[in-house]
Design a protein around this motif. Structure first.
Motif, PDB file in Angstrom:
ATOM      1  N   ASP B 269      30.446   1.876 -22.057  1.00 18.68           N
ATOM      2  CA  ASP B 269      28.956   1.684 -21.785  1.00 18.68           C
ATOM      3  C   ASP B 269      28.345   2.860 -22.119  1.00 18.68           C
ATOM      4  OD1 ASP B 269      26.404   1.032 -21.332  1.00 18.68           O
ATOM      5  OD2 ASP B 269      27.005   0.022 -19.268  1.00 18.68           O
ATOM      6  N   PRO B 270      27.242   3.164 -22.976  1.00 17.81           N
ATOM      7  CA  PRO B 270      26.532   4.267 -23.144  1.00 17.81           C
ATOM      8  C   PRO B 270      25.511   4.453 -22.012  1.00 17.81           C
ATOM      9  CG  PRO B 270      26.163   2.961 -25.228  1.00 17.81           C
ATOM     10  CD  PRO B 270      27.094   2.113 -24.148  1.00 17.81           C
ATOM     11  N   ASP B 271      25.060   3.525 -21.332  1.00 21.52           N
ATOM     12  CA  ASP B 271      24.508   3.857 -20.007  1.00 21.52           C
ATOM     13  C   ASP B 271      25.249   4.203 -18.708  1.00 21.52           C
ATOM     14  OD1 ASP B 271      22.005   3.457 -21.412  1.00 21.52           O
ATOM     15  OD2 ASP B 271      22.337   1.286 -21.378  1.00 21.52           O
ATOM     16  N   ASP B 272      26.364   4.298 -19.044  1.00 20.68           N
ATOM     17  CA  ASP B 272      27.121   4.854 -17.881  1.00 20.68           C
ATOM     18  C   ASP B 272      27.471   6.239 -17.826  1.00 20.68           C
ATOM     19  OD1 ASP B 272      28.112   2.879 -15.957  1.00 20.68           O
ATOM     20  OD2 ASP B 272      30.278   2.838 -16.845  1.00 20.68           O
ATOM     21  N   ARG B 273      26.634   6.758 -18.516  1.00 21.66           N
ATOM     22  CA  ARG B 273      26.962   8.427 -18.761  1.00 21.66           C
ATOM     23  C   ARG B 273      26.563   8.974 -17.393  1.00 21.66           C
ATOM     24  NH1 ARG B 273      24.383  10.032 -24.650  1.00 21.66           N
ATOM     25  NH2 ARG B 273      25.418   8.292 -25.611  1.00 21.66           N
TER      26      ARG B 273
END
Lengths: 332, 333
Positions: B269-273
């Motif tokens: 998930d790219p927003d989990d960074r």
């Protein structure tokens, strides 16, 4: 954002004993300054040679297509990389405007020369620093990438460093000339997962600080999701899908990208069976006609897949896919 | 030794001598594996995870009697034969070699380029004298090749003609042709592309269930282990730090190291960074190990007690064991 790199119609063939093979076929992409582009694909997909073409770093049996145009936009005007011939011309970009870090840091450092000597050597070649200044800058860079006791490490050899530390030193070396573009070829693949997380963090910090563009080559979509702004998926020398990272990861549109994501073991649901993409990537000597993925694709729409190379279709403004499924005119 | 346990290791240690040290007094050693207690149940798909240098390969080798066991015992009991691996007679060892096999990591290095696939798979049968005629050997080779989804026409070819995934299937066929009970798979999918990896994992699981094998699956990739193993053990610097049934371990990790390993896996998930809990530093050198808990140099919850006293693996009725002084207080938020 300012444009940093234009790659247009990159085609690359190699003359080998077994005949001429096509490694990259008509690949185009752009990169802005401060942007991280992930280049994904399995072994043999042509992702490394694509990135190396940007530095003209391929071996002498490489033949670039006549329409190939690679332009690097520097402060003092654009550089047409394909027109650079001699090593003196190429010195401007190799190690200067463009740096590269590799997968295996042990193989990238000369074993019998200290880390420090290797770092200062390139600074003296590419900048007008003297040895004293180059030493200062190098130690500063080693410190910046999180190597403790940098002045001691500076005097050591590559074998005296651990894997993670070598990769940091490699990054420090690549960045000390302040390149505009960094090519990172599987920089975390050989590292343990805890060290990988540290190196990914470090690279993200450095992009923010230095504002350079990065081409990040990897086969790990998780790493891409964590680092890249946009993604290009390659298969057998062709780009099959590209777009913003959220678009491609959340809404994969090419059957190959879908397959890659389905094959990835996910931790949030252990009951989902792992799905392999059937078959193997064909040899570049036997490139299938039409869409390159047709030998393994489970969503063939008709003869068009085995005869016509698909164009890019727009999924959204920031997301394109090369697949006949999205071709309204194709015979279904 | 209980009936449903195939491998039982008690206080198992593997030390390798180092050069140097004083002429008198103890020689310096690398403690690659130290005081491990481990039960592998019959028919289990047992995962062993850890970073490089954690000793997982050495432990795998010791259980195959391929590394020198310095201290402790390893019991093996498959119902037909019963051994103590530290006291094997040459005849016992021969018998054990038939019953315990290894699948290597690199399918490019593991197969001789000068032998046909048929000869590669047949070699264990011939060396161990398991078949009496060429026809019988051929029949066994064909049987296992089919199980490993190899095309029978391919048996006449040489390894260079095959891709990584196919080669790994050949390695698997070679390991299984002697009908072993216990198989150690050391990083057997690490060299493969993701799209091929899933295929080999599914094959391993299928064969394991069909033949009732016991697997020790060594890997650094926790997401792979989560999908294929029934039970997982986590190693750090030669010690077992946590072991539990897979689902339990991934749902409720207790050791700070296990937690850090899990959160270091890059999320899709790219927003989990940036949410991951980062572990500082690197695994210490096994020649110069820290005192007390081996993880204390990197542990965010370290206390003086951890620096002084090494925690032991605490047994529990649920099969979830952990070696940490503070795990209970850390589990209550």
């Amino acid at each position: 954002m300012t444009r940093l790199l234009d790659v247009e119609n990159l085609t690359l063939q190699f003359d080998t004993d077994e005949g001429r093979i096509t490694a990259v076929d008509d690949v185009s992409f752009t990169l802005e300054a401060g942007e991280v582009m992930g280049l994904v694909g399995e072994s043999g997909s042509g992702k490394s040679v694509t990135a190396k073409s940007v530095m003209k770093l391929n071996p002498s049996n490489a033949i670039y297509g006549p329409d190939t145009k690679v332009t690097l936009h520097l402060d003092d005007g654009p550089v047409d990389i394909m027109s650079l011939q001699t090593s003196t011309d190429l010195k401007v970009i190799r190690g200067g405007a463009i740096s590269m870090i590799f997968q295996e840091p042990m193989a990238s450092f000369a074993p019998a020369i200290t880390i420090g000597d290797q770092m200062t050597e390139q600074l003296q070649i590419h900048t007008d620093m003297n040895l004293k200044r180059a030493t200062e800058v190098s130690i500063e860079m080693l410190d910046r990438v999180g190597i403790s006791d940098a002045s001691t490490r500076f005097k050591q050899y590559a074998f005296e460093l651990s894997g993670g530390m070598r990769q940091r030193a490699m990054i420090a070396m690549a960045l000390s000339t302040k390149p505009k573009l960094l090519i990172a070829d599987e920089p975390t693949t050989a590292l343990d997962v805890t060290i990988q997380a540290q190196v990914i963090d470090l690279m993200k910090d450095l992009v923010t600080d230095f504002g350079m563009g990065i081409i990040f080559i990897t086969h790990d979509l998780g790493v891409i999701a964590q680092t890249a702004d946009k993604v290009a998926v390659m298969y057998l020398g062709r780009l099959v899908e590209q777009g913003a990272v959220r678009d491609v990861i959340r809404n994969p549109s090419h059957p190959y990208t879908k397959g890659l994501i389905a094959a990835l073991p996910q931790l949030d649901d252990l009951d989902v069976p792992l799905q392999a993409i059937p078959g193997d990537i064909p040899s570049p000597l036997e490139r299938p006609p039409g869409c390159v993925f047709n030998t393994r694709c489970s969503s063939i729409v008709g003869d068009v897949c085995t005869s016509v190379i698909p164009d890019f279709f727009k999924v959204t403004d920031t997301h394109q896919v090369a697949c006949h499924i999205y071709d309204e005119g194709a015979s279904k | 030794m209980s009936e449903d346990v195939l491998i039982e290791a008690r206080d198992l240690s593997v030390h390798y001598p180092l050069r140097g040290g004083s002429m008198f007094g103890p020689k310096p050693v690398v403690k690659a594996v130290e005081s491990i207690n481990l039960d592998i149940g019959k028919g289990n798909f047992f995962g062993l995870v850890g970073e490089s240098g954690s000793g997982k390969t050495t432990l795998g080798k010791a259980l195959l009697q391929a590394a020198p066991i310095t201290r402790g015992t390893v019991g093996y009991n498959d119902g037909e034969v019963k051994f103590d691996l530290t006291q094997l007679t040459p005849a016992d060892l021969k018998e054990y070699r038939k019953r315990a096999q290894l699948i290597f990591q690199d399918p490019y290095a593991a197969l001789s380029p000068r032998m046909t696939v048929r000869d590669i798979i047949a070699e264990p049968l011939e060396v161990m004298g398991l078949t009496s005629s060429r026809d019988e050997t051929d029949a066994r080779v064909r049987e296992i090749a089919e199980k490993c989804r190899l095309n029978l026409e391919h048996l006449r070819r040489f390894p260079h003609a095959f891709s990584g995934g196919q080669r790994q299937r050949i390695s698997i066929a070679r390991a299984l042709v002697s009908r072993p009970q216990f198989v150690v798979a050391d990083e057997s999918v690490a060299a493969l592309d993701v799209s091929i990896q899933a295929d080999v994992l599914n094959l391993l699981k299928e064969i394991q269930q069909e033949m009732g094998l016991t697997f020790l699956f060594i890997s650094h990739d926790l997401s792979v282990v989560a999908h294929i193993c029934d039970h997982v053990a986590v190693m750090y610097l030669g010690r077992l730090v946590e072991t539990a049934p897979t689902r339990e371990l991934f749902a409720n990790p207790r050791h700070p190291y296990t937690k850090a390993l899990l959160s270091a896996i890059p999320s899709l998930d790219p927003d989990d960074r940036g949410k991951a809990q980062k572990l500082e530093g690197e695994i210490p050198s096994p020649t110069n190990q820290p005192t007390g808990c081996k993880f204390h140099t990197r542990c965010p919850y370290v206390t003086d007690h951890c620096r002084q006293e090494e925690p032991i693996l605490q047994h529990s009725s649920t099969g979830h064991e952990v070696a940490c002084h503070r795990w209970e207080e850390l589990m209550t938020p």
